[in-house]
Design a protein around this motif. Structure first.
Motif, short mmCIF file in Angstrom:
data_model
loop_
_atom_site.label_atom_id
_atom_site.label_comp_id
_atom_site.label_asym_id
_atom_site.label_seq_id
_atom_site.Cartn_x
_atom_site.Cartn_y
_atom_site.Cartn_z
N PHE A 2 0.84 -1.20 0.00
CA PHE A 2 0.00 0.00 0.00
C PHE A 2 0.87 1.25 0.00
O PHE A 2 0.67 2.17 -0.78
N GLU A 196 -9.01 5.06 8.36
CA GLU A 196 -8.22 4.17 9.22
C GLU A 196 -8.12 4.75 10.63
O GLU A 196 -8.28 4.02 11.62
N ALA A 315 -4.22 -4.27 -0.30
CA ALA A 315 -2.91 -3.91 0.25
C ALA A 315 -3.02 -2.96 1.44
O ALA A 315 -2.02 -2.70 2.11
N TRP A 316 -4.20 -2.47 1.71
CA TRP A 316 -4.42 -1.49 2.78
C TRP A 316 -4.59 -2.23 4.12
O TRP A 316 -5.67 -2.66 4.47
N LYS A 317 -3.50 -2.34 4.85
CA LYS A 317 -3.52 -3.10 6.10
C LYS A 317 -4.47 -2.49 7.12
O LYS A 317 -5.17 -3.20 7.86
N GLY A 318 -4.51 -1.18 7.20
CA GLY A 318 -5.35 -0.51 8.20
C GLY A 318 -6.84 -0.65 7.94
O GLY A 318 -7.65 -0.33 8.82
N LYS A 320 -8.24 -3.62 6.60
CA LYS A 320 -8.61 -5.01 6.34
C LYS A 320 -9.75 -5.51 7.22
O LYS A 320 -10.46 -6.44 6.86
N ASP A 321 -9.94 -4.88 8.40
CA ASP A 321 -11.00 -5.32 9.31
C ASP A 321 -12.27 -4.48 9.22
O ASP A 321 -13.23 -4.71 9.97
#
Length: 326
Positions: A2, A196, A315-318, A320-321
């Motif tokens: 990301f 995020e 790719a956006w880790k923040g 993902k939830d």
């Protein structure tokens, strides 16, 4: 990935007319680690807004509404104001006069006294401490519909409301989507950074986070949760009436009937609109209400654009939830 995608694209898509690199104006958190470009209609107005925000002292009967640009601000503001008023009647007050990003606090205290719902598109950590830890409703909308809605807002409304945005009138959606996905150098900063951060606050006792799509699809349930959060204690009957009154087409029609209000004209004077532009501000503001649909992005994204957007989301880790509803 990301971060690498953002780094790769950042220099290509920083052409927004109010990008921070052009205005040099930012809102920052206390240690300077977060910096988002300010929305600036005129330098004088931004100076007045900053001064008033720093000196303002919070009224305990007020509430704050924080949403990213085109994520359901008007919708939720109407709901919250109706709950405060204890009535499902059309809200005569103008949301814009209570938008702390656009109107100096000293300008709204007389025309819109407390209790009231102040609103902003800034993430709350870049606001002065006086605005943090307040009862705040946050609305999150899926990023694809948010992108489409913001595109039309700038293309149809802002390009006519502010000469600085004139170039946006002819901007192609494909170019706008690239800017939306990859640039942080736009007013209010990146959707992804905003969302995020605000998502990380969802369990704080002073925060109620709701999804725009749930408000559209399950309005009674969501409005009741807002009713409980605000402590307004309105009856189930009134909650149902507010749900009916704030259905998109009905709310849009009520705004069309209201046309220009005293507060809108005052706002026009505040941002130095003159002549035909000021007198037409009411009609222009109606363009805020376009469709309000869930899933309208499917009418705008090509297969390739959607695949690129999905790759960015993956790719956006923040994010993902975050259970977005598309």
């Amino acid at each position: 990935m990301f971060d690498k995608l953002e780094e790769k694209m950042e220099n290509r898509f920083s052409s927004h007319p109010l990008s921070g690199s052009k205005t040099g104006q930012y809102f920052t958190n206390e240690d300077g680690t977060v910096k988002v470009p300010a929305i600036m209609l005129t330098p004088e107005l931004l100076d007045a807004i900053r001064t008033d925000l720093v000196t303002y002292r919070w009224n305990s009967s007020d509430f704050l509404l924080s949403t990213y640009f085109k994520n359901g601000t008007h919708y939720m503001w109407e709901v919250m104001t109706m709950l405060l008023n204890g009535s499902a009647d059309n809200v005569k007050q103008s949301k814009e006069i209570l938008m702390i990003d656009l109107t100096p606090m000293s300008k709204n205290k007389d025309v819109a006294p407390s209790p009231r719902v102040l609103n902003t598109h800034y993430r709350i950590d870049v606001l002065p401490p006086e605005f943090r830890q307040r009862k705040t409703v946050v609305v999150v909308r899926n990023p694809k519909d948010s992108c489409v809605s913001q595109f039309y807002h700038e293309k149809i409304l802002m390009s006519k409301l502010n000469p600085v945005f004139a170039s946006r009138a002819n901007m192609a959606f494909a170019d706008f989507a690239q800017e939306y996905m990859y640039s942080k150098d736009i007013p209010y900063g990146s959707y992804f950074d905003y969302t995020e951060y605000m998502w990380s606050l969802r369990n704080e006792p002073n925060i109620l986070l709701v999804f725009y799509e749930n408000l559209k699809l399950n309005p009674v349930e969501v409005i009741q949760s807002v009713n409980e959060f605000m402590g307004t204690n309105r009856s189930p009957e009134l909650v149902q009436q507010i749900a009916d009154a704030t259905k998109f087409e009905r709310m849009k029609k009520s705004k069309e009937e209201a046309r220009v209000t005293k507060e809108m004209l005052e706002l026009g004077e505040t941002v130095k609109m003159e002549g035909d532009l000021q007198t037409s501000v009411g009609d222009l503001m109606l363009k805020l209400y376009r469709k309000g649909e869930v899933g309208d992005w499917k009418n705008h994204f090509t297969v390739a654009q959607n695949e690129e957007f999905d790759a960015l989301l993956a790719a956006w880790k923040g994010g993902k939830d975050i259970p977005f509803i598309y």
